[in-house]
Design a protein around this motif. Sequence first.
Motif, mmCIF file in Angstrom:
data_model
loop_
_atom_site.group_PDB
_atom_site.id
_atom_site.type_symbol
_atom_site.label_atom_id
_atom_site.label_comp_id
_atom_site.label_asym_id
_atom_site.label_seq_id
_atom_site.Cartn_x
_atom_site.Cartn_y
_atom_site.Cartn_z
ATOM 1 N N MET A 77 0.925 -1.193 -0.126
ATOM 2 C CA MET A 77 -0.008 -0.135 0.083
ATOM 3 C C MET A 77 1.098 1.219 0.148
ATOM 4 S SD MET A 77 -2.953 1.159 2.592
ATOM 5 C CE MET A 77 -2.112 0.783 4.403
ATOM 6 N N ASP A 78 0.587 2.024 -0.782
ATOM 7 C CA ASP A 78 1.188 3.241 -0.922
ATOM 8 C C ASP A 78 0.868 4.190 -0.015
ATOM 9 O OD1 ASP A 78 3.449 2.684 -2.726
ATOM 10 O OD2 ASP A 78 2.064 2.846 -4.597
ATOM 11 N N ILE A 79 1.295 5.055 0.839
ATOM 12 C CA ILE A 79 0.651 6.051 1.515
ATOM 13 C C ILE A 79 1.037 7.506 1.102
ATOM 14 C CG2 ILE A 79 0.656 6.875 3.948
ATOM 15 C CD1 ILE A 79 1.193 4.261 4.901
ATOM 16 N N ALA A 80 0.215 8.309 1.152
ATOM 17 C CA ALA A 80 0.413 9.695 0.818
ATOM 18 C C ALA A 80 -0.325 10.563 1.640
ATOM 19 C CB ALA A 80 0.036 10.190 -0.593
ATOM 20 N N ILE A 81 0.229 11.309 2.710
ATOM 21 C CA ILE A 81 -0.665 12.311 3.822
ATOM 22 C C ILE A 81 -0.847 13.590 2.987
ATOM 23 C CG2 ILE A 81 -0.087 13.387 5.880
ATOM 24 C CD1 ILE A 81 1.628 11.020 6.846
ATOM 25 N N PRO A 82 -1.871 13.969 3.122
ATOM 26 C CA PRO A 82 -2.248 15.265 2.700
ATOM 27 C C PRO A 82 -1.741 16.456 3.301
ATOM 28 C CG PRO A 82 -4.299 14.351 3.982
ATOM 29 C CD PRO A 82 -3.282 13.154 3.914
ATOM 30 N N TYR A 83 -1.795 17.588 2.816
ATOM 31 C CA TYR A 83 -1.201 18.649 3.180
ATOM 32 C C TYR A 83 -1.724 19.098 4.668
ATOM 33 C CZ TYR A 83 0.122 23.557 3.447
ATOM 34 O OH TYR A 83 0.698 24.921 4.055
ATOM 35 N N ALA A 84 -3.092 18.904 4.879
ATOM 36 C CA ALA A 84 -3.676 18.984 6.213
ATOM 37 C C ALA A 84 -3.322 17.985 7.322
ATOM 38 C CB ALA A 84 -5.146 19.263 6.126
ATOM 39 N N ALA A 85 -2.676 16.862 6.626
ATOM 40 C CA ALA A 85 -2.326 15.985 7.774
ATOM 41 C C ALA A 85 -3.420 15.367 8.756
ATOM 42 C CB ALA A 85 -1.068 16.217 8.637
ATOM 43 N N ASN A 86 -4.632 15.199 7.878
ATOM 44 C CA ASN A 86 -5.725 14.846 8.727
ATOM 45 C C ASN A 86 -6.260 13.532 8.149
ATOM 46 O OD1 ASN A 86 -6.463 15.477 6.358
ATOM 47 N ND2 ASN A 86 -8.165 17.168 7.302
ATOM 48 N N THR A 87 -5.705 12.638 7.359
ATOM 49 C CA THR A 87 -6.130 11.540 6.984
ATOM 50 C C THR A 87 -5.180 10.175 7.595
ATOM 51 O OG1 THR A 87 -6.812 12.178 4.649
ATOM 52 C CG2 THR A 87 -6.556 9.991 4.975
ATOM 53 N N ASP A 88 -6.259 9.196 8.269
ATOM 54 C CA ASP A 88 -5.655 8.058 9.073
ATOM 55 C C ASP A 88 -5.479 7.151 8.137
ATOM 56 O OD1 ASP A 88 -4.623 6.750 11.199
ATOM 57 O OD2 ASP A 88 -6.309 6.583 12.303
ATOM 58 N N PHE A 89 -4.392 6.114 8.367
ATOM 59 C CA PHE A 89 -4.437 4.946 7.484
ATOM 60 C C PHE A 89 -4.066 3.974 8.649
ATOM 61 C CE2 PHE A 89 -2.748 7.998 4.432
ATOM 62 C CZ PHE A 89 -3.019 7.582 3.276
ATOM 63 N N MET A 90 -4.815 2.699 8.277
ATOM 64 C CA MET A 90 -5.046 1.673 9.312
ATOM 65 C C MET A 90 -5.280 0.270 8.555
ATOM 66 S SD MET A 90 -8.087 3.257 11.931
ATOM 67 C CE MET A 90 -9.063 3.718 10.682
ATOM 68 N N MET A 91 -4.767 -0.611 9.300
ATOM 69 C CA MET A 91 -5.021 -2.286 8.827
ATOM 70 C C MET A 91 -5.285 -2.954 9.791
ATOM 71 S SD MET A 91 -2.114 -3.847 10.328
ATOM 72 C CE MET A 91 -2.546 -5.156 8.984
ATOM 73 N N ALA A 92 -5.607 -4.285 9.459
ATOM 74 C CA ALA A 92 -5.987 -5.252 10.342
ATOM 75 C C ALA A 92 -5.825 -6.627 9.635
ATOM 76 C CB ALA A 92 -7.431 -5.039 10.830
ATOM 77 N N GLN A 93 -5.463 -7.688 10.516
ATOM 78 C CA GLN A 93 -5.257 -8.928 9.872
ATOM 79 C C GLN A 93 -6.100 -10.001 10.878
ATOM 80 O OE1 GLN A 93 -3.113 -11.413 11.215
ATOM 81 N NE2 GLN A 93 -2.136 -10.029 12.635
ATOM 82 N N LYS A 94 -6.574 -11.225 10.258
ATOM 83 C CA LYS A 94 -7.203 -12.026 11.047
ATOM 84 C C LYS A 94 -7.292 -13.450 10.257
ATOM 85 C CE LYS A 94 -10.110 -13.329 14.510
ATOM 86 N NZ LYS A 94 -9.867 -13.374 15.948
#
Length: 281
Positions: A77-94
Motif C-alpha cells: 500500500m502506497d501512503i500519501a499524507i495530505p497537506y492538512a495531515a488529517n487522513t488516517d491509515f489503518m490495517m487489520a489482519q485475522k
Amino acid sequence: EEGQPGAKEWISILEQERIYRVTDGFTYDNKCYWVEEREFFFFGYYPYSTNVTSDYEHTTVTTGGVEQRETTATYTMDIAIPYAANTDFMMAQKTVDTASPDFEPTVKMVFNHLLAMVSFEIKKDSDSENADDKFVVTQLGLSGISRTGKFVATHTDDSYTEQLTWNDESRQVQRNNLNVELTTAGKNILGEDNGLLVMPQDIVEGEIMLNITYTYQQKGTDDILYNTKSVAIPASNVSKWVSGKKYKYSLTLDVDNSIYISTPTMEDWGSAQPGGIVIIK
C-alpha cells in the motif's frame, strides 16, 4: 485468502472488497462461502484505495521427505499524507479456522494505526509582564518531514510481518484557520485526539521545524501584530516518531517572539476501535 491444511496453497476469494456499515457491524456485497476444514486469512485496510496491490507466490517445499505447496502473500500500500495531515491509515489482519470448535461465521478485526499523531500544547508566559496580552494562534504546521511512504505486509502459513518505510523528502503539513487564544495554563492547539497525522520517521536535529503563525495584541491597545515563528523539533530524547504512538509537545510563547519547547510525552495511540469491527455476511 483460503487454504487447506496440509496442501498449504492459498487462493484469493475476495480481492479489493469494500466493506460498509450495517446495523450489526460491517458487510460486503459479493458472496464468500465458509468451507469446512479450511483456514481463511483476512487482510483489511483503511481508507479504501485502488492503489493497494496483492501478490501470491507459490513454492514447493519438502519436509520429512514429503513435498508440500506453500504460499507467500504480499500486500503493498502506497501512503500519501495530505497537506492538512488529517487522513488516517489503518490495517487489520485475522486468521479464521473453520475446523476450530470456536468457529463462528463472523470475522472480528481490530484496526491499528500505521501513522503517528503529533500534537502541541502552547501557553503564554505567565511570568512575563505582558501575561495579560492576547495571543491567538491562526496556523500551525511542520516542515522538513516525509509525507509519503510504503507499507508492505507479508503472510505465509506460519508467519505475518509488516514493514513501513518513508521516502527521503522535505515537505510540509499545516492546519489553517485555527483561531485559538492562548492562556497561561496552556491549550492543545489542534484539540484532543486531533493532532497532525504524520509518517513514522526519524527526527534529525534541526531538520524538522514547527511553524506557528499568531496574532499579538497588547492589553489596552487596538493594534494587532501578525507574527510567524519557527522552532526545531528536538531529537535529543525522542529521535523517531513511531507507528501507533501519540506525541505531545509543550511550548511557551513569550512576547519577545521566543518559543520554548519541551521534551514530548508519548503514549500508545491504540486501535481505532478497541473492540474491533465485526464483519458479517
